[in-house]
Design a protein around this motif. Sequence first.
Motif, PDB file in Angstrom:
ATOM      1  N   VAL A  21      -1.318   2.685  -5.321  1.00 21.11           N
ATOM      2  CA  VAL A  21       0.018   2.619  -5.929  1.00 21.11           C
ATOM      3  C   VAL A  21       0.171   3.735  -6.958  1.00 21.11           C
ATOM      4  N   ARG A  22       1.275   4.435  -6.883  1.00 25.81           N
ATOM      5  CA  ARG A  22       1.589   5.498  -7.839  1.00 25.81           C
ATOM      6  C   ARG A  22       2.521   4.948  -8.910  1.00 25.81           C
ATOM      7  N   LEU A  23       2.097   5.041 -10.158  1.00 23.48           N
ATOM      8  CA  LEU A  23       2.850   4.499 -11.288  1.00 23.48           C
ATOM      9  C   LEU A  23       3.044   5.600 -12.313  1.00 23.48           C
ATOM     10  N   LEU A  72      -4.115  -2.250  -7.616  1.00 23.23           N
ATOM     11  CA  LEU A  72      -3.320  -1.021  -7.674  1.00 23.23           C
ATOM     12  C   LEU A  72      -4.134   0.160  -7.159  1.00 23.23           C
ATOM     13  N   ILE A  73      -5.421   0.175  -7.496  1.00 21.13           N
ATOM     14  CA  ILE A  73      -6.287   1.247  -7.021  1.00 21.13           C
ATOM     15  C   ILE A  73      -6.492   1.144  -5.511  1.00 21.13           C
ATOM     16  N   LEU A  74      -6.799  -0.061  -5.047  1.00 19.18           N
ATOM     17  CA  LEU A  74      -7.051  -0.256  -3.618  1.00 19.18           C
ATOM     18  C   LEU A  74      -5.830   0.106  -2.766  1.00 19.18           C
ATOM     19  N   PRO A 131       0.831  -1.211   0.000  1.00 26.17           N
ATOM     20  CA  PRO A 131       0.000   0.000   0.000  1.00 26.17           C
ATOM     21  C   PRO A 131       0.871   1.269   0.000  1.00 26.17           C
ATOM     22  N   GLY A 132       0.541   2.195  -0.902  1.00 27.60           N
ATOM     23  CA  GLY A 132       1.297   3.432  -0.996  1.00 27.60           C
ATOM     24  C   GLY A 132       2.595   3.320  -1.766  1.00 27.60           C
ATOM     25  N   ALA A 133       2.816   2.185  -2.435  1.00 28.29           N
ATOM     26  CA  ALA A 133       4.064   1.993  -3.190  1.00 28.29           C
ATOM     27  C   ALA A 133       4.148   2.974  -4.349  1.00 28.29           C
ATOM     28  N   ARG A 134       5.397   3.250  -4.759  1.00 25.99           N
ATOM     29  CA  ARG A 134       5.664   4.143  -5.883  1.00 25.99           C
ATOM     30  C   ARG A 134       6.484   3.392  -6.919  1.00 25.99           C
TER      31      ARG A 134
END
Length: 345
Positions: free
Chosen positions: A281-283, A276-278, A245-248
């Motif tokens: 995640v920032r991509l 990814l939405i839940l 959660p909150g990964a970049r």
Amino acid sequence: MSVPETVREVRLARLPQGRPVAADLAVVETPAPEPGAGRVLLRNRWFVLFPGLATLLGDTPPGTPFPGIGPGETLFGPAVGEVVEAPADSGLRPGDLVAHVQGWREYAVADPAALTPLGGRLPDPAAHLSPGAVGYGALTRTAPVRPGDTVLVTGAAGAVGTLAGQTARLLGAGTVLGTTGSPAKAERLRELGYDAVLVDERTPGPERAERFARQLAEAAPDGIDVLLDTVGGHQAEAALAAARPGARAALIGVLSHQLDGTPGSSAPLRLDAFPLILKGVRLAGYANDGHAAAEAEWLPRFGAWLRTGAITFPHTRITGLDRAPQAFQEMIEGRYFGAVLVELG
């Protein structure tokens, strides 16, 4: 400094059929360039080979910020040159070292505004050809590292990856993971400080992707916080599936596509958008926007880290322009560790 009547440069001899090979390039003699009014004459000292050049040999993908190179045209790329002649009002003097983008030739002519004087910011002038600013920019802007993060760098044995892993650690990462296709390179990456290295050997079939995903789950059972991806393909897919959660995630390359000789300009990823939405995640892709600021910030830090031994610049130096075509093929084949520089006498 005397300039010979004829000089050499590397041109595209023919369009590659799949992955580029040395025979696609030719070393040719040409009359020495004349600087002309207001221009600077340079003798190149080093230039860097980079995989992205493979995508410029022929028609370039839409949106590419660099022009394609057609048969008979001279290759280009980042270089360090020594000033031979310069206008009196340019601020440059013979012997000064400058960075520019007219590599793959012994001599070049450039506008003074297109040159960056090097001074003594780095202990080794050739280190200005490292792509370390790319990884630094991605790890401080696109996918910023936070203290204690678990960071995964794909393609870690390449020019970007060998520096990015070290940089992530210096920025506070708690665990640094890397990927490579070579067991020998994996050992060298561990010597650079990677905590674990996933070896993704090239074998056909779906088992390869499944095996890689299992390796990642074992190396990072709690997932990853930051992804710096230079490879794409199943490595990026597995990494994003393992995102916390909150990964970049910063996408900066598609080596799996560029180096396998696949025609076309697409490099698709298969992603499950729901998790990814839940997880929030920032991509994002790391493009040229903001790169100048990252470069300006990176250089003094890189110089200080090099001088104290906190970081090393893994690279191979190939001596002589005539060896550049073969070295380019070997780089594309994955035979080198770190950056590949061509050194001119």
